[in-house]
Every structure is written in structure tokens, then in C-alpha cells.
Enzyme design. Structure first.
Site, PDB file in Angstrom:
ATOM      1  N   GLY A   1       1.077  -1.520   4.524  1.00 37.53           N
ATOM      2  CA  GLY A   1       1.516   0.029   3.903  1.00 37.53           C
ATOM      3  C   GLY A   1       2.302   0.735   4.741  1.00 37.53           C
ATOM      4  CG  HIS A   2       1.753   3.827   8.922  1.00 41.23           C
ATOM      5  ND1 HIS A   2       2.381   3.347   9.999  1.00 41.23           N
ATOM      6  CD2 HIS A   2       1.748   4.947   8.578  1.00 41.23           C
ATOM      7  CE1 HIS A   2       2.723   4.681  10.559  1.00 41.23           C
ATOM      8  NE2 HIS A   2       2.256   5.536   9.682  1.00 41.23           N
TER       9      HIS A   2
ATOM     10  CG  HIS B   1      -8.204   3.996   0.999  1.00 40.48           C
ATOM     11  ND1 HIS B   1      -8.396   3.784   2.411  1.00 40.48           N
ATOM     12  CD2 HIS B   1      -9.425   4.368   0.444  1.00 40.48           C
ATOM     13  CE1 HIS B   1      -9.532   4.065   2.637  1.00 40.48           C
ATOM     14  NE2 HIS B   1     -10.307   4.279   1.675  1.00 40.48           N
TER      15      HIS B   1
ATOM     16  NE  ARG C   1      -8.218   7.297   4.542  1.00 40.02           N
ATOM     17  CZ  ARG C   1      -9.478   6.957   5.443  1.00 40.02           C
ATOM     18  NH1 ARG C   1     -10.385   7.618   5.390  1.00 40.02           N
ATOM     19  NH2 ARG C   1      -9.227   5.962   6.145  1.00 40.02           N
TER      20      ARG C   1
ATOM     21  CD  GLU D   1      -6.935  -6.263   3.002  1.00 45.16           C
ATOM     22  OE1 GLU D   1      -6.995  -6.021   1.678  1.00 45.16           O
ATOM     23  OE2 GLU D   1      -6.401  -5.431   3.753  1.00 45.16           O
TER      24      GLU D   1
ATOM     25  CB  THR E   1      -5.829   4.293   9.356  1.00 44.39           C
ATOM     26  OG1 THR E   1      -5.612   3.379   8.409  1.00 44.39           O
ATOM     27  CG2 THR E   1      -5.440   3.764  10.803  1.00 44.39           C
ATOM     28  CB  THR E   2      -9.343   1.673   7.390  1.00 45.50           C
ATOM     29  OG1 THR E   2      -8.807   2.233   6.046  1.00 45.50           O
ATOM     30  CG2 THR E   2     -10.702   0.852   6.964  1.00 45.50           C
TER      31      THR E   2
ATOM     32  CG  ASP F   1      -3.139   4.744   0.685  1.00 43.65           C
ATOM     33  OD1 ASP F   1      -3.231   4.423  -0.497  1.00 43.65           O
ATOM     34  OD2 ASP F   1      -3.668   4.084   1.153  1.00 43.65           O
ATOM     35  CG  HIS F   2       0.586   6.557   4.638  1.00 46.04           C
ATOM     36  ND1 HIS F   2      -0.023   7.269   4.910  1.00 46.04           N
ATOM     37  CD2 HIS F   2       0.106   5.154   5.143  1.00 46.04           C
ATOM     38  CE1 HIS F   2      -1.262   6.646   5.575  1.00 46.04           C
ATOM     39  NE2 HIS F   2      -1.093   5.528   5.722  1.00 46.04           N
TER      40      HIS F   2
ATOM     41  NE  ARG G   1      -7.597  11.196   5.568  1.00 42.94           N
ATOM     42  CZ  ARG G   1      -8.039  10.703   6.662  1.00 42.94           C
ATOM     43  NH1 ARG G   1      -7.390   9.724   7.303  1.00 42.94           N
ATOM     44  NH2 ARG G   1      -9.381  10.749   6.860  1.00 42.94           N
ATOM     45  CG  HIS G   2      -3.544   8.683   1.547  1.00 45.90           C
ATOM     46  ND1 HIS G   2      -4.363   7.925   0.844  1.00 45.90           N
ATOM     47  CD2 HIS G   2      -3.870   8.326   2.666  1.00 45.90           C
ATOM     48  CE1 HIS G   2      -5.244   7.168   1.532  1.00 45.90           C
ATOM     49  NE2 HIS G   2      -4.998   7.525   2.856  1.00 45.90           N
TER      50      HIS G   2
ATOM     51  CD  GLU H   1      -7.024  -0.142   1.002  1.00 43.14           C
ATOM     52  OE1 GLU H   1      -7.062   0.828   1.729  1.00 43.14           O
ATOM     53  OE2 GLU H   1      -6.192  -1.130   1.436  1.00 43.14           O
TER      54      GLU H   1
ATOM     55  NE  ARG I   1       7.070  21.259   3.365  1.00 42.35           N
ATOM     56  CZ  ARG I   1       8.592  21.713   3.553  1.00 42.35           C
ATOM     57  NH1 ARG I   1       9.146  21.943   2.783  1.00 42.35           N
ATOM     58  NH2 ARG I   1       8.842  21.527   4.725  1.00 42.35           N
TER      59      ARG I   1
ATOM     60  CG  ASN J   1      -1.818   0.920   1.349  1.00 38.36           C
ATOM     61  OD1 ASN J   1      -1.473   2.247   1.013  1.00 38.36           O
ATOM     62  ND2 ASN J   1      -3.029   0.851   1.747  1.00 38.36           N
TER      63      ASN J   1
ATOM     64  CG  HIS K   1      -5.354  -2.006   9.010  1.00 40.87           C
ATOM     65  ND1 HIS K   1      -5.165  -1.252  10.368  1.00 40.87           N
ATOM     66  CD2 HIS K   1      -5.976  -0.744   8.287  1.00 40.87           C
ATOM     67  CE1 HIS K   1      -5.343  -0.053  10.132  1.00 40.87           C
ATOM     68  NE2 HIS K   1      -5.959   0.403   9.036  1.00 40.87           N
TER      69      HIS K   1
HETATM   70  N1  PXP Z   1      -5.850  -3.017   4.063  1.00 38.66           N
HETATM   71  C1  PXP Z   1      -6.931  -2.240   3.905  1.00 38.66           C
HETATM   72  C2  PXP Z   1      -8.184  -2.546   3.779  1.00 38.66           C
HETATM   73  C3  PXP Z   1      -6.553  -0.995   4.549  1.00 38.66           C
HETATM   74  O1  PXP Z   1      -7.554  -0.078   4.751  1.00 38.66           O
HETATM   75  C4  PXP Z   1      -5.115  -0.731   4.900  1.00 38.66           C
HETATM   76  C5  PXP Z   1      -4.801   0.785   5.260  1.00 38.66           C
HETATM   77  O2  PXP Z   1      -5.012   1.757   4.099  1.00 38.66           O
HETATM   78  C6  PXP Z   1      -4.187  -1.629   4.680  1.00 38.66           C
HETATM   79  C7  PXP Z   1      -4.562  -2.834   4.231  1.00 38.66           C
HETATM   80  C8  PXP Z   1      -2.503  -1.435   5.181  1.00 38.66           C
HETATM   81  O3  PXP Z   1      -2.706  -1.145   6.322  1.00 38.66           O
HETATM   82  P1  PXP Z   1      -1.439  -0.583   7.028  1.00 38.66           P
HETATM   83  O4  PXP Z   1      -0.988   0.790   6.224  1.00 38.66           O
HETATM   84  O5  PXP Z   1      -1.433  -0.603   8.499  1.00 38.66           O
HETATM   85  O6  PXP Z   1      -0.148  -1.590   6.755  1.00 38.66           O
END
Ligand code: PXP
Length: 246
Positions: free
Chosen positions: A219-220, A46, A48, A154, A103-104, A12-13, A52-53, A73, A21, A10, A197
Site C-alpha cells: 500500500g503505502h 483497512h 480502522r 499473511e 500503522t500496524t 488506504d492512503h 483515520r483513512h 483488514e 481536507r 492497499n 507490510h
Molecule cells: N498487510 C497488512 C496486514 C497491513 O496492515 C498493511 C498496512 O495496512 C499492509 C499489508 C500494507 O502495508 P504497506 O502500506 O506498508 O505496504
């Protein structure tokens, strides 16, 4: 079904840092290219409601830059449905979304929201997009996913993460059992179980060892580790830990 466990990264971050910025750096597309090069199996992003990302324009750029499957997502809204149908990602993972959350925060209430989800699942599936429902590892939710004819669920692993940090052995064991039981129930009923997650180097292995799981989305933590060691290294290390657990 123990075999290759796919790793969806993931990104996103990377976009979170870019957006801090307001410019174009760092570009999540560059992250997607690295993930592809070092053996990731998919890109998860994702989009959103508040953007935001990931931005709308990132989706097509990610798809153009790599041949890895894109797992989009998305909340179960008309706006996101229309975007998914326009971009045709390989998969769409339907997640609950609250604007004020960081976050979710938990799984979708697939049981309670059947009527809202059913037309969205049908329209995505009819278009050839593989639908996944992000749910709690709870038999009621698996049964609801079956009624919705979702090919994939998932399982939310985010409740396990704080237990690891607190060293709560009994809590960890109970949560792992919930996840393993849900994965087995899904697979027995023809649904492919994924999980994600809150996964880290420290907690990924017992989850990766659950034989029915086919994919983890992470992801994160990976993007955080990438700051110190680089994204290539972080993805490779996660991949190695997952492989060693199978
Ligand atoms: N799966 C889903 C459905 C999510 O919403 C997220 C966070 O966007 C992730 C996986 C990844 O989670 P994490 O960023 O905590 O690894």
C-alpha cells in the site's frame, strides 16, 4: 507452488489524503478502478476503529466499482465482525490494532489470543469469508493459525524494510529466512501464505521469490510513488518486479 503471485493493492492512503481536507477527493474508489484496469489482483482496505483513512461508506462503493476481490483488514472486534458480515468481502485479514500506532506495528499474537480469535474466525468462515491472520513469520504463530483453522496467513514483512534501508546484509538474510521458513511451514500444513507490510520496489523481489507465497499486499509505498509517476505506472512496475522474481 511457484506461479502467479497475486498483488493486492492497499488503497488506504488515498483515503488518508482525502481525509486531510475532509472532503471526497481523492476518492479511493477511483484508485480501485485503476488497480483493476492495470492488472492488480485485489483491493485491500483497512477499516480502522478510528476511521483515520477508509470510511464505512467506502466499502460498498469499492465493491460496487470493481469486481476485484476485496480483502478487508480488520481488528478482531464485534463491531468489525458485524461490518464484515454485512459487506461480505472476499477475504478478511485480522490484524492487531492500537489506536496510537501509525500503522500496524507487528503481527497478531494468534498463539496468545486463541480464545478471543476463535469465535471471530469461525463466524467469518461460516459466512464464507476467507479468513487470513496477519502474523509474525514465527512457527508458534503458524501453529496457532492451524489450531484456529485459518485458511490463510499473511506474514509480516515490515521488520525487513528498515534492514534494507540500513544495508544490514546479515539482518536481511536472517529475516528473509524467517519469512521463507514460515511460508514453507504454512504451505506444508495446508495454509496459504501471503505477505505484506513495508514492501517497496527495492525489497519486493526476494520476498516475491519465496515460492510458496500466493499474494503480496502493498500500500503505502505504491500510493507514495503514485504521486510522482501515477498509480497505473506504480502498480505496473511493482507487478513487473514481482513477475521477474518468480
Ligand atoms: N498487510 C497488512 C496486514 C497491513 O496492515 C498493511 C498496512 O495496512 C499492509 C499489508 C500494507 O502495508 P504497506 O502500506 O506498508 O505496504
Amino acid at each position: 507452488m511457484t506461479g502467479h503471485l497475486r498483488l493486492g493493492v492497499n488503497i488506504d492512503h488515498v483515503a488518508t489524503i482525502r481525509n486531510a481536507r475532509g472532503g471526497d477527493h481523492p476518492d479511493p474508489v477511483r484508485a480501485a478502478e485503476i488497480v483493476a484496469r492495470v492488472g492488480g489482483d485485489g483491493i485491500t482496505a483497512h477499516l480502522r476503529e478510528d476511521r483515520r483513512h477508509i470510511r464505512d461508506s467506502d466499502l460498498a462503493r469499492i465493491q460496487a466499482a470493481t469486481s476485484l476481490p476485496l480483502n478487508l483488514e480488520m481488528a478482531a472486534t464485534e463491531e468489525m465482525l458485524e461490518i464484515a458480515l454485512r459487506h461480505m468481502p472476499h477475504a478478511a485479514c485480522i490484524v492487531p490494532e492500537r489506536r496510537e500506532e501509525r500503522t500496524t506495528e507487528g503481527g497478531l499474537d494468534a498463539a496468545g489470543q486463541h480464545n478471543q480469535l476463535a469465535p471471530i474466525v469461525t463466524r467469518l468462515s461460516d459466512a464464507g469469508i476467507r479468513v487470513s491472520l496477519f502474523i509474525e513469520p514465527d512457527p508458534r504463530q503458524i501453529e496457532a493459525a492451524m489450531r484456529l483453522r485459518a485458511p490463510v496467513v499473511e506474514l509480516h514483512t515490515g521488520r525487513a524494510a528498515p534492514l534494507w534501508l540500513g544495508g544490514d546484509a546479515a539482518g536481511i538474510e536472517a529475516e528473509l529466512k524467517r519469512i521463507a521458513d514460515a511460508a514453507a511451514l504454512a504451505a506444508k500444513n495446508g495454509i496459504e501464505p501471503h505477505a505484506g507490510h513495508g514492501l517497496t520496489y527495492d525489497n519486493v523481489q526476494p520476498i516475491a521469490a519465496i515460492p510458496q507465497l500466493a499474494e503480496l499486499n502493498i500500500g503505502h509505498y505504491l500510493i507514495g510513488e503514485a504521486i510522482f509517476d501515477g498509480l497505473e505506472h506504480a502498480v505496473r512496475r511493482m507487478r513487473d518486479l514481482m513477475d521477474a522474481a518468480r
